[in-house]
Design an enzyme around this catalytic site. Structure first.
Site, PDB file in Angstrom:
ATOM      1  N   GLU A  62      10.603 -30.879  33.294  1.00 30.33           N
ATOM      2  CA  GLU A  62      11.851 -30.101  33.375  1.00 30.33           C
ATOM      3  C   GLU A  62      11.695 -28.752  34.073  1.00 30.33           C
ATOM      4  O   GLU A  62      12.160 -27.733  33.569  1.00 30.33           O
ATOM      5  CB  GLU A  62      12.426 -29.901  31.962  1.00 30.33           C
ATOM      6  CG  GLU A  62      12.698 -31.213  31.254  1.00 30.33           C
ATOM      7  CD  GLU A  62      13.295 -31.024  29.851  1.00 30.33           C
ATOM      8  OE1 GLU A  62      13.436 -29.889  29.394  1.00 30.33           O
ATOM      9  OE2 GLU A  62      13.618 -32.050  29.224  1.00 30.33           O
ATOM     10  N   ASN A  96       8.232 -35.118  35.237  1.00 25.24           N
ATOM     11  CA  ASN A  96       9.228 -35.726  34.349  1.00 25.24           C
ATOM     12  C   ASN A  96      10.464 -34.828  34.238  1.00 25.24           C
ATOM     13  O   ASN A  96      10.331 -33.613  34.080  1.00 25.24           O
ATOM     14  CB  ASN A  96       8.571 -35.877  32.954  1.00 25.24           C
ATOM     15  CG  ASN A  96       9.345 -36.751  32.002  1.00 25.24           C
ATOM     16  OD1 ASN A  96       9.715 -37.876  32.342  1.00 25.24           O
ATOM     17  ND2 ASN A  96       9.593 -36.252  30.794  1.00 25.24           N
ATOM     18  N   GLU A 105      12.331 -41.478  28.496  1.00 25.76           N
ATOM     19  CA  GLU A 105      12.913 -40.981  27.226  1.00 25.76           C
ATOM     20  C   GLU A 105      14.311 -41.550  27.018  1.00 25.76           C
ATOM     21  O   GLU A 105      15.249 -40.832  26.655  1.00 25.76           O
ATOM     22  CB  GLU A 105      13.001 -39.440  27.254  1.00 25.76           C
ATOM     23  CG  GLU A 105      11.694 -38.750  27.583  1.00 25.76           C
ATOM     24  CD  GLU A 105      11.760 -37.228  27.486  1.00 25.76           C
ATOM     25  OE1 GLU A 105      12.764 -36.690  26.976  1.00 25.76           O
ATOM     26  OE2 GLU A 105      10.797 -36.587  27.915  1.00 25.76           O
ATOM     27  N   ASP A 163      17.705 -42.826  25.874  1.00 19.58           N
ATOM     28  CA  ASP A 163      18.659 -43.025  24.774  1.00 19.58           C
ATOM     29  C   ASP A 163      20.052 -42.796  25.320  1.00 19.58           C
ATOM     30  O   ASP A 163      20.219 -42.160  26.358  1.00 19.58           O
ATOM     31  CB  ASP A 163      18.351 -42.163  23.523  1.00 19.58           C
ATOM     32  CG  ASP A 163      18.267 -40.671  23.769  1.00 19.58           C
ATOM     33  OD1 ASP A 163      18.679 -40.191  24.838  1.00 19.58           O
ATOM     34  OD2 ASP A 163      17.793 -39.958  22.862  1.00 19.58           O
ATOM     35  N   HIS A 187      18.216 -39.684  29.432  1.00 21.62           N
ATOM     36  CA  HIS A 187      19.071 -39.323  28.291  1.00 21.62           C
ATOM     37  C   HIS A 187      20.523 -39.391  28.765  1.00 21.62           C
ATOM     38  O   HIS A 187      20.999 -38.499  29.463  1.00 21.62           O
ATOM     39  CB  HIS A 187      18.770 -37.892  27.817  1.00 21.62           C
ATOM     40  CG  HIS A 187      17.420 -37.734  27.196  1.00 21.62           C
ATOM     41  ND1 HIS A 187      17.063 -38.358  26.022  1.00 21.62           N
ATOM     42  CD2 HIS A 187      16.338 -37.028  27.581  1.00 21.62           C
ATOM     43  CE1 HIS A 187      15.825 -38.040  25.709  1.00 21.62           C
ATOM     44  NE2 HIS A 187      15.350 -37.235  26.638  1.00 21.62           N
TER      45      HIS A 187
HETATM   46  C1  XIL Z   1      12.608 -33.404  21.673  1.00 24.32           C
HETATM   47  C2  XIL Z   1      12.170 -34.074  20.370  1.00 24.32           C
HETATM   48  O1  XIL Z   1      12.718 -35.362  20.335  1.00 24.32           O
HETATM   49  C3  XIL Z   1      12.622 -33.279  19.186  1.00 24.32           C
HETATM   50  O2  XIL Z   1      12.106 -33.814  17.978  1.00 24.32           O
HETATM   51  C4  XIL Z   1      12.186 -31.821  19.331  1.00 24.32           C
HETATM   52  O3  XIL Z   1      12.666 -31.065  18.259  1.00 24.32           O
HETATM   53  C5  XIL Z   1      12.659 -31.250  20.640  1.00 24.32           C
HETATM   54  O4  XIL Z   1      12.197 -32.054  21.707  1.00 24.32           O
HETATM   55  N1  XIL Z   1      13.165 -33.774  26.738  1.00 24.32           N
HETATM   56  C6  XIL Z   1      11.825 -33.899  26.446  1.00 24.32           C
HETATM   57  C7  XIL Z   1      11.400 -34.156  25.056  1.00 24.32           C
HETATM   58  O5  XIL Z   1      11.001 -33.903  27.374  1.00 24.32           O
HETATM   59  O6  XIL Z   1      10.140 -33.603  24.763  1.00 24.32           O
HETATM   60  C8  XIL Z   1      12.420 -33.666  24.051  1.00 24.32           C
HETATM   61  O7  XIL Z   1      12.018 -34.085  22.754  1.00 24.32           O
HETATM   62  C9  XIL Z   1      13.784 -34.202  24.403  1.00 24.32           C
HETATM   63  C10 XIL Z   1      14.224 -33.722  25.764  1.00 24.32           C
END
Ligand code: XIL
Length: 397
Positions: A170, A216, A289, A291, A258
């Site tokens: 990020e 990422n 990641e 969802d 996401h």
């Molecule tokens: C999130 C986790 O799922 C949570 O439990 C934590 O509190 C915050 O981070 N992008 C990412 C992940 O790269 O590391 C993040 O994970 C979600 C967004």
């Protein structure tokens, strides 16, 4: 090594064929692929289906289903938090390897690969680091050395055991940030300048020459205007191209995935085109990641099926878009869910105004949702000529 890998791949292919195609039906029961796990179905494509793992949930003996599903449905795991800097080094110089080591042991036990997450990110940094920089007790020169030492320590600890490392996470702003012209954002860019990105990849490669090194990010599922000033995917593409041109050891692009059902989102062809364009740079890709959350209106919270069903369907459709796009590009090596059940999903804790949830493929009681079945169907009803086995990637020298 190459030969061993080739033999292993062959053995996996044979085993998969045996499971999927030529295994005789067991007495009176015809073979039904929908009973197979996600990981078995994905193996036919050489694809790894993974999940983020919450270590507290994994160790909760009152809730054994979490561990069972994590071990049986997935062939890759990512620590949801245990490998982040604040978890690994809460006090300067004192590493807490316990939970991360537990995840590694779990993965070994269940014959799973591991995506290392994450080496350099502006979130979940330990307070000693951010406050030290803020009060001037950590200088810029020292900060650079601290980052180098951190990357070296973590990558060395798990050397040879990590398939893909998220080296930088990020780093790029969003169109809603100020200024709105896309730029390198956050703690590291502010204090070290954007050169930290190339440094981080070089330091990671030096510590483990065998891990695939990924950049990422989120909101890079598809290209937009093509102008890097407002198209984040284009910005990341040009960053990756420049890094490659300079010989920086970057091997892949992780697209977090996401999504939310309240947005317009993309069709499969748009997402496929993005993956293929990154692959055109010689890079692997992965969804890292995934969802697909929804807004939880009062009616949803009250259990109104007329509001819940469209959300479950839209969520399933979006999971499917990302999966089919991944299948369409043989350089898309893995498809990782950011948690598999609504009970442990990060979404309700992070998106609470308005409240959001229903983001994963199992409900709070571990009942598989529509999205779970559709992901399986995508894996089952696909193959040549448009879906080909994954092309293995090896770290660039
Ligand atoms: C999130 C986790 O799922 C949570 O439990 C934590 O509190 C915050 O981070 N992008 C990412 C992940 O790269 O590391 C993040 O994970 C979600 C967004």
């Amino acid at each position: 090594m190459k030969l061993r890998r080739w033999i292993a791949t062959g053995a996996v292919a044979m085993a998969t064929l045996a499971t999927l195609n030529i295994a005789p039906a067991t007495a009176g029961r015809p073979y039904d692929p929908s009973n197979q796990s996600l990981r078995n179905l994905a193996m036919r494509h050489g694809l790894h289906v993974g999940t983020a793992v919450d270590l507290a949930a994994l160790n909760d003996t009152t809730d054994p289903r979490y561990r069972e599903i994590a071990g049986s449905e997935f062939s890759s795991v990512t620590a949801e938090n245990a490998m982040k800097w604040e978890s690994l080094e809460p006090t300067r110089g004192t590493y807490n390897w316990g939970p991360a080591d537990e995840l590694m042991a779990f993965a070994r036990q269940h014959h799973q690969r591991v995506r290392g997450h994450v080496l350099v990110w502006h979130n979940q940094l330990p307070a000693w680091l951010t406050s030290g920089v803020a009060d001037g007790s950590i200088s810029t020169t020292e900060l650079r050395q601290i980052l180098r030492d951190h990357i070296t320590a973590v990558v060395t600890r798990y050397k040879g055991k990590i398939w893909q490392w998220d080296v930088v996470n990020e780093a790029v702003s969003d169109p809603w940030d100020t200024p709105s012209t896309l730029h390198y954002k956050g703690f590291w860019a502010e204090h070290l300048g954007p050169g930290y990105i190339a440094d981080a990849f070089r330091w990671a490669r030096a510590a483990d020459p065998k891990a695939l090194l990924f950049y990422n990010d989120y909101n890079i599922e598809a290209f937009g205007s093509g102008n890097p000033a407002d198209d984040k995917t284009q910005f990341v593409y040009e960053m990756a191209r420049e890094l490659r041109a300079k010989g920086v050891p970057i091997d892949g692009i992780g697209s977090q995935g996401h999504l939310g059902t309240q947005y317009g989102n993309f069709n499969t062809f748009q997402v496929s085109a993005a993956l293929k364009k990154f692959a055109g740079l010689g890079l692997a890709t992965a969804f890292t990641e995934v969802d697909v959350r929804s807004q939880l209106t009062e009616a949803v919270q009250a259990g109104d099926s007329a509001e819940i069903n469209p959300r479950l369907q839209a969520s399933a459709a979006n999971f499917s878009v990302l999966m089919r796009a991944c299948l369409s590009s043989p350089h898309c090596l893995s498809f990782t869910l950011w948690g598999f059940d609504d009970k442990h999903s990060w979404v309700p804790g992070w998106f609470d105004d308005p409240p959001e949830g229903l983001a994963t493929v199992y409900d709070e009681n571990y009942q598989p949702k529509l999205a779970y079945h559709e992901l399986k169907a995508d894996l089952i009803y696909s193959g040549p000529p448009f879906v080909l086995p994954r092309v293995p990637h090896h770290p660039r020298r």
